[in-house]
Write a protein that holds these residues in place. Sequence first.
Motif, short mmCIF file in Angstrom:
data_model
loop_
_atom_site.label_atom_id
_atom_site.label_comp_id
_atom_site.label_asym_id
_atom_site.label_seq_id
_atom_site.Cartn_x
_atom_site.Cartn_y
_atom_site.Cartn_z
N ARG A 222 -12.68 -3.23 11.74
CA ARG A 222 -13.62 -2.45 12.56
C ARG A 222 -13.00 -1.14 13.03
N TYR A 223 -13.80 -0.08 12.93
CA TYR A 223 -13.49 1.19 13.59
C TYR A 223 -14.43 1.33 14.78
N ILE A 224 -13.88 1.70 15.95
CA ILE A 224 -14.71 1.87 17.14
C ILE A 224 -14.33 3.17 17.84
N ASN A 225 -15.35 3.87 18.35
CA ASN A 225 -15.15 5.12 19.08
C ASN A 225 -16.04 5.08 20.31
N GLN A 226 -15.42 5.13 21.49
CA GLN A 226 -16.14 5.12 22.76
C GLN A 226 -16.04 6.50 23.40
N LEU A 227 -17.18 7.12 23.68
CA LEU A 227 -17.23 8.49 24.21
C LEU A 227 -18.06 8.52 25.48
N PRO A 228 -17.75 9.42 26.45
CA PRO A 228 -16.81 10.54 26.36
C PRO A 228 -15.35 10.10 26.51
N VAL A 229 -14.45 11.01 26.16
CA VAL A 229 -13.03 10.71 26.18
C VAL A 229 -12.52 10.53 27.60
N HIS A 230 -12.96 11.39 28.52
CA HIS A 230 -12.49 11.35 29.91
C HIS A 230 -13.68 11.10 30.84
N GLU A 231 -13.58 10.03 31.64
CA GLU A 231 -14.67 9.68 32.54
C GLU A 231 -14.15 8.75 33.63
N THR A 232 -14.75 8.82 34.79
CA THR A 232 -14.46 7.88 35.89
C THR A 232 -15.76 7.34 36.43
N TYR A 233 -15.68 6.23 37.17
CA TYR A 233 -16.85 5.72 37.87
C TYR A 233 -16.42 5.18 39.23
N VAL A 234 -17.37 5.02 40.13
CA VAL A 234 -17.11 4.55 41.48
C VAL A 234 -17.76 3.18 41.65
N ASP A 235 -16.98 2.18 42.14
CA ASP A 235 -17.52 0.85 42.33
C ASP A 235 -18.31 0.75 43.64
N HIS A 236 -18.83 -0.44 43.95
CA HIS A 236 -19.71 -0.60 45.11
C HIS A 236 -18.97 -0.47 46.44
N LEU A 237 -17.63 -0.49 46.40
CA LEU A 237 -16.85 -0.29 47.62
C LEU A 237 -16.37 1.14 47.77
N GLY A 238 -16.77 2.02 46.83
CA GLY A 238 -16.40 3.43 46.91
C GLY A 238 -15.08 3.78 46.25
N ASN A 239 -14.48 2.85 45.51
CA ASN A 239 -13.21 3.11 44.83
C ASN A 239 -13.46 3.70 43.44
N GLU A 240 -12.66 4.68 43.08
CA GLU A 240 -12.82 5.35 41.78
C GLU A 240 -11.94 4.68 40.73
N HIS A 241 -12.49 4.52 39.52
CA HIS A 241 -11.78 3.89 38.41
C HIS A 241 -11.87 4.77 37.17
N VAL A 242 -10.80 4.79 36.40
CA VAL A 242 -10.78 5.52 35.12
C VAL A 242 -11.42 4.64 34.04
N VAL A 243 -12.30 5.22 33.24
CA VAL A 243 -12.88 4.53 32.09
C VAL A 243 -11.94 4.72 30.91
N ASP A 244 -11.28 3.67 30.49
CA ASP A 244 -10.25 3.74 29.46
C ASP A 244 -10.88 3.54 28.08
N THR A 245 -11.32 4.63 27.46
CA THR A 245 -12.05 4.55 26.19
C THR A 245 -11.10 4.43 25.00
N ARG A 246 -11.67 4.02 23.87
CA ARG A 246 -10.89 3.76 22.66
C ARG A 246 -11.41 4.59 21.49
N ASN A 247 -10.50 4.86 20.56
CA ASN A 247 -10.82 5.46 19.26
C ASN A 247 -9.77 4.94 18.29
N ASP A 248 -10.06 3.78 17.64
CA ASP A 248 -9.05 3.15 16.80
C ASP A 248 -9.68 2.33 15.69
N MET A 249 -8.84 1.98 14.72
CA MET A 249 -9.20 1.10 13.61
C MET A 249 -8.34 -0.15 13.69
#
Length: 422
Positions: free
Chosen positions: A60-87
């Motif tokens: 399998r080849y998988i590509n998750q976009l965008p490359v750089h992104e963060t999100y905030v959880d229900h307690l207000g903490n910010e998390h990095v979205v660790d995306t992949r681009n690999d075979m």
Amino acid sequence: MIMAVAARGLELRAQTPPVDTTRAHDDTATTWGAVDPGNGFILAKTDRGTLAISAYALWRYINQLPVHETYVDHLGNEHVVDTRNDMQFHRVQIFFKGWIYLPKLRYQITVWTVNATQQVAVVGSITYNFAKQFKLTAGVNGLPGTRTLGGSHPYWLGTDRVMADEYFRPGFTSGLWATGEALPRFYYTLMVGDNLSQLGITAAQLTRNMATGGTVWWMPTTGEFGPRGGFGDYEEHKQLATRFGTSYVHSHENRFNELTESSPDNTQIRLSDALLLFQTGSLADGVTISDATYQVNSFDAGLKYRGAFLQTELFFRRLDRFVSDGPLPLGSVVDRGWYLQGSYMFLPKRWEVFAATSQIDGQFNRSWEVLGGLNWFPDASRNTRVNLYVTRVNRSPVSSVFGYYVGGLRGTITSVAWSFLF
């Protein structure tokens, strides 16, 4: 060109014989050296038993976009979205199976590797077939809380589950289960297991609580739903095939390691904003949950007719009875969700187009996806295919290297895969 392909599809569809709904399919070929596609090669056949070998593999080849992104959880903490681009030569399963001493005593031993996570497991099961109404099995199995945990893999539209199915489903564990045809065209599976998911958990970590689950399904029109009850109408049903079912699982879960460790060993349960339930700070800052009760109930309905397939499933999950080392702002977490999947074999035995959508109405987040793709079966066999899968995701609560999704993603995931089963 498109009109020519469609015309050719109609011509082949008219020539395709109806699916055989009466064949009692054995789980090994009956002739030494023969191969039954999907059930393997017979390596040995004696009056004391048989041995067959079968395998499944996925690149399998998988590509998750965008490359750089963060999100905030229900307690207000910010998390990095660790995306992949690999075979990856993603996973391999090797099955050894047959009967031993008594034809009714069936066994299966599976070597299961997920190269993307460097995991290797050797699991298996042994079954005594008392009658078609009752078969008793001991071994490792998926708790029957959703329809895709009923043995349909790898006959799905994609190579992995859609987002809502992946979020709500239980996992795989050691246990004892019974299955059979209780009434004509009405089937059941009932299981008791060690816990929700025993992946990475040792026997010394387990508590005395057991997980229980069951599923029933009814196939009123033809009495079958294709091989393994899989998705897609590769078999080109000439009569409308239908299936209706419901499933339920209950388990009192533990985090399986010390409260002083922020990351739990129990990683099966996530909240709708992608946090692990048992990680420190999942429901309140600095508070760790050590125990919780998990319940999931699902309802599914599907149909197949002349190359067309449609399936839906509704999910309801409740987490409660929390035990923690500090106060929590709520006593339960309730999530709901559903999916709708459909496909059409526009060139029988060769080409299939599919689309789906799934949604999770969670306590802390509302997630959705819209996806589409294409399956090509190059040798006119369901057991070899090339799969294209594209999904647009909004705030995924699911995160794993095994499947398509990463927690918190708001973007597009593309996958191209090749797989075979013999």
